[in-house]
Design a protein around this motif. Sequence first.
Motif, short mmCIF file in Angstrom:
data_model
loop_
_atom_site.label_atom_id
_atom_site.label_comp_id
_atom_site.label_asym_id
_atom_site.label_seq_id
_atom_site.Cartn_x
_atom_site.Cartn_y
_atom_site.Cartn_z
N ASN A 1 -24.87 -38.72 -31.73
CA ASN A 1 -25.60 -39.67 -30.95
C ASN A 1 -24.81 -41.01 -31.22
N ARG A 2 -23.46 -41.01 -31.68
CA ARG A 2 -22.77 -41.98 -31.62
C ARG A 2 -22.50 -42.76 -30.25
N VAL A 3 -22.65 -44.07 -30.23
CA VAL A 3 -22.61 -44.89 -29.18
C VAL A 3 -21.47 -45.75 -28.87
N ASN B 1 -22.86 -28.98 -32.50
CA ASN B 1 -23.87 -29.78 -32.86
C ASN B 1 -23.49 -31.17 -33.02
N GLY B 2 -21.98 -31.43 -32.72
CA GLY B 2 -21.50 -32.71 -32.90
C GLY B 2 -20.87 -33.14 -34.36
N ILE B 3 -21.07 -32.21 -35.24
CA ILE B 3 -20.64 -32.43 -36.59
C ILE B 3 -19.14 -32.58 -36.54
N ALA B 4 -18.47 -33.60 -36.87
CA ALA B 4 -16.94 -33.92 -36.94
C ALA B 4 -16.61 -32.88 -38.14
N LEU C 1 -19.56 -38.56 -27.37
CA LEU C 1 -19.57 -37.28 -27.68
C LEU C 1 -20.31 -36.02 -26.76
N ARG C 2 -21.77 -36.64 -26.81
CA ARG C 2 -22.74 -35.80 -26.09
C ARG C 2 -22.58 -35.57 -24.66
#
Length: 831
Positions: free
Chosen positions: A156-158, A137-140, A166-167
């Motif tokens: 959603n980091r750009v 889910n993209g959690i660090a 990351l996505r």
Amino acid sequence: MRWLSDRNSIRIIRFVPLILLAIVMVVAIPTAVIQSNLRLAELERTIRDTHLQQHKEQMRYQVNSAINQIEYEYALYRQQLRQRLRAKVDEACAIADSIYRAHPDASAEQLTERITAALRPIRFNDGRGYYFIFDQNGIALMHPLQPHTEGQPMLNRVDADGTQFLREHLDLIKKSKDGGAFHRWFFERPGRAGEHEKFGYGKIFEPLGWYIGTGEYVEDLEQEIHQRLLNWFTEHRFDSDGYAYVLNRNGIILAHKQRELIGFRADFVSDILRNHDLASINSHGKFIYYQMTSAEHLGQLHEKVGFIRRSSHWNWWIGAGFFKYQLDKKIAADLTIARQQHFQLIAQLSVLFVLVSLLALWPSTVLANSIQRRVSHYQTRIHEDLKQLSQHKDQLKHQAEHDDLTGLPNRLRIRQELEQQLAHAKRGKRRLALIYMDVDHFKRINSNYGHDVGDQLLVHLASLLKQQLADSGVAGRYGGDEFVISILNPGPQLPLLLQRFCLRAQQPIAINGHDIQSGLTAGVAIYPDDGENSDDLLAKADLLLQDAQKHHKGQALFFDEQLSAKFSEQRLLEQEVQWALQRQQIEVYYQPQVDSRSGQIEAVEALCRWHNPRVGMVPPDQFIAVAERTGDIHPLGDYVLEQACRQIHQLNQQRQQQQRPPLQLSVNISPMQLLQEQFVEQVAQILASSNLPPQQLTLELTENIVIEDIEAVRTILHRLKALQLQISLDDFGTGYSSLRYIHSLPIDEIKIDRAFVRDIQSNQHSLNVTKTIIAMAQYSQMQVVAEGVETVEQQHLLTRLGCQLLQGYLFAKPLPIGELTSLLQAEVAKG
């Protein structure tokens, strides 16, 4: 006749020689001097042009060699980087897996704490490398450089490129077949402002559904390869003192033999930029002319000729050059000799004129004799000039007809010598031996020790040829590592002489600190026994050489009745293969592949069979090898593919009416077919004309095709996959790089080689290899076919191991389409 008085006669005797001498002095002598000057000028131009062209070609070779080195190093480093990143992530996954297995009852939080505690302090790549972990889910979950982001969503980091990096990386990993993927993104770098491009690899850790990855900053990677290549340019020398230099787009020197120039724009670079636009110099290169000071004459500019070419990487310009005054020194000796001879001739003519003038009052007979002697002397000198000019022409001809490396006659010259010796042999009804030699293990020596060692080995072997065989005949270098010797009227001691020479060539030689052991293998054809012309003799000697390389390496093989029959049979077979294709004598047979569980026929492999009216059934490997050698493999392959697609489509239409599933068709593809132009288009055309759905066609490739040219094969296979057909890897497990490349290719099916199936019950190694192949295929979601199943015990064992399809004489031999149809009808009748 009063005018012919004594006085007048005396006057005539006295003055006629003077008049004639004057005419000669005014007309003939100056003309001769002018012609001599013209010959001298032409000779000087020839010498200069030859040396200049040789130096230009040498520069072009040096620069092209440097460009090739850049391409090689760049490709090698990219490959090593991918392997290094993948290995590091695999190592991290192995650590995580060992912790996971060691604590089967631990909660997810406890496992997270233990695994991150083990991976967090690990550093590599000089402290730059570290691991990071995200969930799906993209959690660090872990980020050693930014621990404040742990526990936060990063999906959603750009980055600086405006990409949700990351996505994108997670999407690539999910789409990959092996659960891992490479990716590029921008990220902060400690101690530097802004974001910097990174290249990394990530992989799914299946037990916890994590994404574990690592990366490297691109600028560090490029800096490393930059520095290694620039150091190579600075240190490397061509021949004794030749070198190449490197400029960037601004004309700054990046690499040069004179280290003090690195980092500056030297005077010679400014001169280049004034006269040439670097941007206009493409990848083919350009000759340039500029001024530069030399180490011999500091502070003084000299004209220099150079060759410069742009590299496709990093906007580097690679150049090399030579001073024209140094070229002038090299040809000064030839010019000095020519001029000395010319001036000597002029001086001699001057002396001759004085002597003739002093002797003009002598009686006409003495005068005539004197003139005759002087003229003869003059003609002698002219002949000497012409002889010297002819010698220079002979030198140029020698260079055109001899190999630069070994000094032996080249391919052109050796063919001329061979034709001349054949003519002598025919006129004198004598014999002639043609010896075709090949250097043993030459490609391996070049690969292991470099081309310089290979060149020195060729020079050594050429020297042996000159010492031991040149006196008996004519020896020359025919190709890269091939030599040809022709011996007129060879004696009975020739086999012993060649045997001793081959043994001598096998003795180790020290080259550049390496003990190199090679040797020579030879094929010998004799005129007129083995051929009437040079082409037949070369062809038969080449055939002998090929046979000797396979079975008698390091020996000289002579033509005998058996080999003569083999040669004639091959020639005849080549013609018969062409006739067979024209008359459609080659038939398509099909061997069933059955489901290991149900025993039902689910697929067939198309095999070609040829009944030769002269010799009966010809083994497929024999006539396919002939077709590959003659180029007939392309029409043969198209014919088999077209026939098989058409016949199996018709058979599948019948099975559809019987409510039976369609058969899958497998067709073997030759390496020459796969790598030919328009192959993919030809397959698409055959599928369209036969109406066979692409999903019902499987193309089988042997493993050695993949290993030989992985990049070209990968491109072609992806284009074939775009047609929606299947790809099978035949004879799997017999090559050397299968496990390394299998995951990078779009492979749907693996066929276990019959050698492993044959020994699967008696050989533990064969059993282990088979288990490994099946396990790897199951992990990669590939189908497995076992070839050569001949016993029920083999069938049961392969079924237990998880092999889906079985093929072999236990079930059916290869059948023509009619017998295959009957077999399928019987299967339907059984229900």
